[in-house]
Design a protein around this motif. Structure first.
Motif, PDB file in Angstrom:
ATOM      1  N   LYS A 248       0.895  -1.144  -0.452  1.00 42.65           N
ATOM      2  CA  LYS A 248      -0.053  -0.277  -0.051  1.00 42.65           C
ATOM      3  C   LYS A 248       0.727   1.361  -0.014  1.00 42.65           C
ATOM      4  O   LYS A 248       0.460   1.946  -0.594  1.00 42.65           O
ATOM      5  N   ALA A 249       1.973   0.920   0.804  1.00 37.73           N
ATOM      6  CA  ALA A 249       2.860   2.446   0.965  1.00 37.73           C
ATOM      7  C   ALA A 249       3.730   2.795  -0.802  1.00 37.73           C
ATOM      8  O   ALA A 249       4.183   3.544  -0.662  1.00 37.73           O
ATOM      9  N   SER A 250       4.069   1.884  -1.247  1.00 42.72           N
ATOM     10  CA  SER A 250       4.681   1.447  -2.465  1.00 42.72           C
ATOM     11  C   SER A 250       3.964   2.375  -4.063  1.00 42.72           C
ATOM     12  O   SER A 250       4.591   3.323  -4.339  1.00 42.72           O
ATOM     13  N   GLU A 251       2.417   2.768  -3.495  1.00 43.22           N
ATOM     14  CA  GLU A 251       1.722   3.275  -4.352  1.00 43.22           C
ATOM     15  C   GLU A 251       1.877   4.822  -4.139  1.00 43.22           C
ATOM     16  O   GLU A 251       2.221   5.329  -5.198  1.00 43.22           O
ATOM     17  N   GLN A 252       2.179   5.604  -3.087  1.00 44.10           N
ATOM     18  CA  GLN A 252       2.805   6.451  -2.954  1.00 44.10           C
ATOM     19  C   GLN A 252       4.302   7.407  -3.456  1.00 44.10           C
ATOM     20  O   GLN A 252       3.931   7.775  -3.957  1.00 44.10           O
ATOM     21  N   ILE A 253       4.779   6.330  -3.073  1.00 43.14           N
ATOM     22  CA  ILE A 253       6.254   6.008  -3.880  1.00 43.14           C
ATOM     23  C   ILE A 253       6.175   6.269  -5.217  1.00 43.14           C
ATOM     24  O   ILE A 253       6.873   7.051  -6.257  1.00 43.14           O
ATOM     25  N   PHE A 254       5.675   5.608  -6.162  1.00 45.39           N
ATOM     26  CA  PHE A 254       5.722   5.370  -7.099  1.00 45.39           C
ATOM     27  C   PHE A 254       4.704   6.275  -7.513  1.00 45.39           C
ATOM     28  O   PHE A 254       5.117   6.960  -8.725  1.00 45.39           O
ATOM     29  N   GLN A 255       3.639   7.073  -7.542  1.00 49.49           N
ATOM     30  CA  GLN A 255       3.307   8.279  -7.327  1.00 49.49           C
ATOM     31  C   GLN A 255       4.571   9.442  -7.825  1.00 49.49           C
ATOM     32  O   GLN A 255       4.849  10.013  -8.801  1.00 49.49           O
ATOM     33  N   PHE A 256       4.573   9.030  -6.341  1.00 52.24           N
ATOM     34  CA  PHE A 256       6.143  10.421  -6.631  1.00 52.24           C
ATOM     35  C   PHE A 256       6.808  10.129  -7.485  1.00 52.24           C
ATOM     36  O   PHE A 256       7.734  11.283  -8.349  1.00 52.24           O
ATOM     37  N   TYR A 257       7.523   9.167  -7.813  1.00 51.78           N
ATOM     38  CA  TYR A 257       8.140   8.583  -9.124  1.00 51.78           C
ATOM     39  C   TYR A 257       7.452   9.629 -10.396  1.00 51.78           C
ATOM     40  O   TYR A 257       8.133  10.043 -11.380  1.00 51.78           O
ATOM     41  N   ARG A 258       6.608   9.073 -10.920  1.00 55.58           N
ATOM     42  CA  ARG A 258       5.871   9.382 -11.831  1.00 55.58           C
ATOM     43  C   ARG A 258       5.822  11.455 -11.862  1.00 55.58           C
ATOM     44  O   ARG A 258       5.985  11.830 -12.898  1.00 55.58           O
TER      45      ARG A 258
END
Length: 233
Positions: free
Chosen positions: A212-222
């Motif tokens: 669930k936390a990875s979704e926030q990090i991947f959005q930060f990448y984008r």
């Protein structure tokens, strides 16, 4: 209480725990193309933990390390002070295996890709910060990848509380520390690094929280890539 209602209540409590845990991620930031010599570079900051990453390659590889059908991946982690030790070697293996799972290495046979990670400051969750810095540097280098990846660290306190993205102090006080590398395609676990004692249920909870936390990090990448290329245009 019926068995079905009890199960529903357990699921609701678990989802509430996930939401509460994921909301305490420390602030993170990144900047790419900081170094001129590497083919790609980035810095990644999680709270007070900071990593500088450089990627070299695809480049010529030594004959002894050459692989005829794919590129060779090397990862070097330099501590803030002193020489690399056993802990650095273990982290290097985790980062290397994650990079190998994400990169399309068969497109560059008989070559090498080297990732150098310099620890600027360590205030906990160091391995996950190394993974995030490596991914941003690989993106900056423009290397072909089947998916992106990120690292998430969870600590389990002596009372059984799951702490996501723990600080160095929280890591010292916990009874278990778990780091997962998550892919961006299906949020699968690519690698895991664990220390301490924990139950199967706690492991499953940590995996769910990390996904669930990875979704926030991947959005930060984008968002980071969008901001970078919007400035170029």
């Amino acid at each position: 209480m019926t068995r079905m209602s009890a199960t529903r209540g357990l699921c609701m409590r678990t989802m509430m725990e996930l939401d509460q845990s994921c909301s305490v991620l420390r602030e993170y930031g990144s900047e790419q193309s900081l170094l001129s010599k590497p083919d790609g570079s980035s810095t990644f900051v999680q709270g007070d933990t900071s990593i500088l990453a450089g990627v070299y390659g695809p480049a010529e590889v030594k004959v002894s390390k050459e692989i005829y059908d794919r590129a060779t991946v090397e990862v070097l982690i330099q501590p803030k002070m002193g020489l690399p030790g056993v802990r650095e070697r273990a982290r290097e293996q985790c980062v290397r295996e994650t990079c190998e799972a994400a990169l399309l290495l068969t497109l560059h046979p008989r070559s090498s890709v080297t990732v150098v990670l310099q620890v600027i400051h360590d205030d906990g969750s160091l391995l996950s910060c190394c993974l995030n810095a490596a991914c941003m540097a690989l993106m900056d280098a423009g290397l072909p990848m089947s998916h992106l990846f990120c690292g998430v660290t969870c600590a389990i306190s002596k009372e059984g509380q799951i702490i996501i993205d723990p600080t160095a102090r929280q890591e010292k006080e916990c009874r278990a520390l778990l780091t997962f590398a998550i892919d961006s395609a299906e949020c699968n676990v690519l690698i895991s690094s664990t220390t301490g004692s924990f139950s199967v249920q706690e492991l499953q909870q940590c995996i769910a929280i990390s996904q669930k936390a990875s979704e926030q990090i991947f959005q930060f990448y984008r968002d980071s890539v969008k901001r970078r290329y919007s400035k170029i245009q």
